[in-house]
Design an enzyme around this catalytic site. Structure first.
Site: not given
Ligand code: NAD
Length: 475
Positions: A246, A280
């Site tokens: 997502e 999001c």
């Molecule tokens: P992010 O991608 O920075 O981090 C998400 C998660 O991934 C965190 O828990 C982080 O620690 C982890 N992570 C980071 N690098 C990783 C790796 N190499 N391997 C595995 N895990 C790793 O995103 P964020 O800042 O936490 O969230 C914001 C983003 O999420 C925005 O783009 C938003 O649109 C999206 N989002 C989407 C939805 C949806 O339903 N489509 C809902 C909420 C947020």
């Protein structure tokens, strides 16, 4: 979880590995807590424990699993104020909006509890002359749930609730920006009767996420950015595990020329700025019909100027700080880029001169698709408005994006709305509404917005695998 000594601590902001996670209050920039990050060995032990616990959990009758999740719902309702304050303290969501998230969580839990039996019931699809063909649904096994910080209760529960109900074990890695909330969720689930091995937290940032995906888990359900989502998909491919993503959005709204300008401006401004634009499905691009453009923009800017910006613990606050200090730079860059390419700044445009990570709610008119503001995910209190001459131009611009999460149209003419929405390439379509999620409907993104489905019946089925039974009676 053990607290680190200050000498070991990494610089302000959640660390990217190195053993210590420093949690920061975005409203002040001060340290909230320091926690030990989970290393690869601790994660491996938890995965091994979860593997054993999952087998028993899958054999536990569905009614008992439902009872545990019902108890979780009751505990969250009872601790609403405390949990809302915790969420606000670590990611800066205004307290009234944190409370709203916890209240709305109840309807998701209710949906999952009411729908799980039918979603995973055996299905006899053929029964004739001694031959029966039947489908049963079995849990995936061990699910890694790597989550985001912006709506940790929503995006977490979209995954761990149906996963647990259907008999999976869950390794839950909350975002490093919503860690205390992740630990509170863990505590509430375990107190509600979900065994410790069956739901276990993994604490840390990207390093911990990477280490989790090196473990032999059966599926990963990820919520986060497109950039990280790609890395997660690559890690999942190495083990050929199931993957759902997502991801982000660049969600458009088109305002047609037949609307009530004031009411529409109010509704769309809320869809763009609620949760400080860090949703999001926040409205990030606005296309306005040329016949009402100027009147709409005036009403919209007036609405935005009226937002109460302040301490997120204050009940009156509508706009608090953004969750991550590094993101302030992204917002500044989008504003500078847009202005240099001819956009007109109507309000806001800069970081606020106060402690914490505050950015003024910002509106830019005369935006174009040459600007990062109209192409890249903004994820903050900032929106661009572009004038369009008709529905066709609006539709073409709405689809001119790499993302595909949601799209909305405001018009009093239903057939006009249906025509435009039938043409948008996104997982959700909104008529006279925006920034909305329903537990009853599938939530899915297209292209850079993701892979797979949560919520709705499909969002329960995502956590089971079908077994096809070919049964022949002896003669
Ligand atoms: P992010 O991608 O920075 O981090 C998400 C998660 O991934 C965190 O828990 C982080 O620690 C982890 N992570 C980071 N690098 C990783 C790796 N190499 N391997 C595995 N895990 C790793 O995103 P964020 O800042 O936490 O969230 C914001 C983003 O999420 C925005 O783009 C938003 O649109 C999206 N989002 C989407 C939805 C949806 O339903 N489509 C809902 C909420 C947020």
């Amino acid at each position: 979880m053990t607290a680190a000594t200050p000498a070991q601590a990494s610089p302000p902001g959640p660390s990217r590995g190195g053993g210590v996670l420093r949690l920061v209050n975005p409203a002040t920039g001060g340290t909230l807590r320091e926690l030990a990050e989970d290393g690869a060995e601790a994660i491996a032990r938890r995965v091994e424990k979860a593997r054993k616990a999952q087998a028993d959990w899958a054999r536990t009758p569905l009614e008992a699993r439902k009872a545990a999740l019902s108890a979780f719902a009751a505990a969250v309702a009872q601790r609403k104020e405390e949990l809302a304050a915790l969420l606000t303290s670590e990611m800066g969501k205004p307290i009234a909006q944190s409370r709203n998230e916890l209240i709305a969580l109840q309807s998701r839990l209710k949906f999952f509890l009411a729908s799980v039996d039918a979603a995973v019931a055996d299905e006899v699809v053929h029964d004739e002359r001694g031959w029966q063909e039947k489908i049963s649904y079995e849990p995936l096994g061990l699910v890694a749930n790597i989550s985001a910080w912006n709506y940790p209760y929503f995006v977490g529960s979209n995954v761990f609730v149906p996963a647990l109900l259907t008999g999976n074990a869950v390794l839950y890695k909350p975002s490093e920006f919503a860690t205390l909330t992740g630990l509170a969720i863990t505590e509430a689930l375990q107190e509600a009767g979900v065994p410790a091995g069956v739901f276990a937290p993994v604490i840390g940032g990207g390093e911990a996420g990477r280490a989790l995906l090196e473990q032999p888990v059966d599926a990963v359900f990820f919520t986060g950015s497109y950039a990280t989502g790609r890395k997660v998909a690559e890690a999942a491919a190495r083990q050929l595990m199931k993957v759902q993503l997502e991801l982000g959005g660049k969600d458009p709204v088109y305002v047609a020329d037949d609307v009530d300008v004031t009411a529409t401006a109010k509704g769309v401004a809320d869809g763009a700025f609620y949760n400080n634009g860090q949703s999001c499905c926040a409205v990030e691009r606005l296309y306005v019909h040329e016949r009402i453009h100027d009147a709409f923009v005036d009403a919209f800017v007036e609405e935005v100027k009226g937002f109460t910006v302040g301490d997120p613990m204050d009940e009156a606050t509508y706009i608090g700080p953004v969750a991550r200090e590094v993101h302030v730079r992204v917002l500044e860059e989008q504003v500078a880029d847009a202005k240099s390419r001819g956009a007109r700044l109507l309000t806001g445009g800069a970081r606020l001169d106060r402690p914490g990570f505050y950015f003024a709610p910002t509106v830019l008119a005369e935006a174009t698709h040459e600007m990062a503001l109209m192409r890249d995910e903004t994820f903050g209190p900032l929106i661009g408005i572009q004038k369009v001459e008709d529905d066709d131009e609006a539709l073409r611009l709405m689809n001119d994006t790499e993302y595909g999460l949601t799209a909305g149209v405001y018009t009093t003419d239903e057939s006009r709305a249906r025509r435009v929405l039938a043409g948008v390439n996104s997982g959700s379509a909104y008529w006279n509404c925006c920034d909305r999620v329903s537990p009853r409907l599938p939530w899915s993104g297209r292209r850079h917005s993701g892979v797979g489905v949560t919520l709705g019946r499909a969002g329960i089925r995502a956590f089971v695998q079908p077994k096809a039974w070919h049964l022949k009676q002896p003669r």
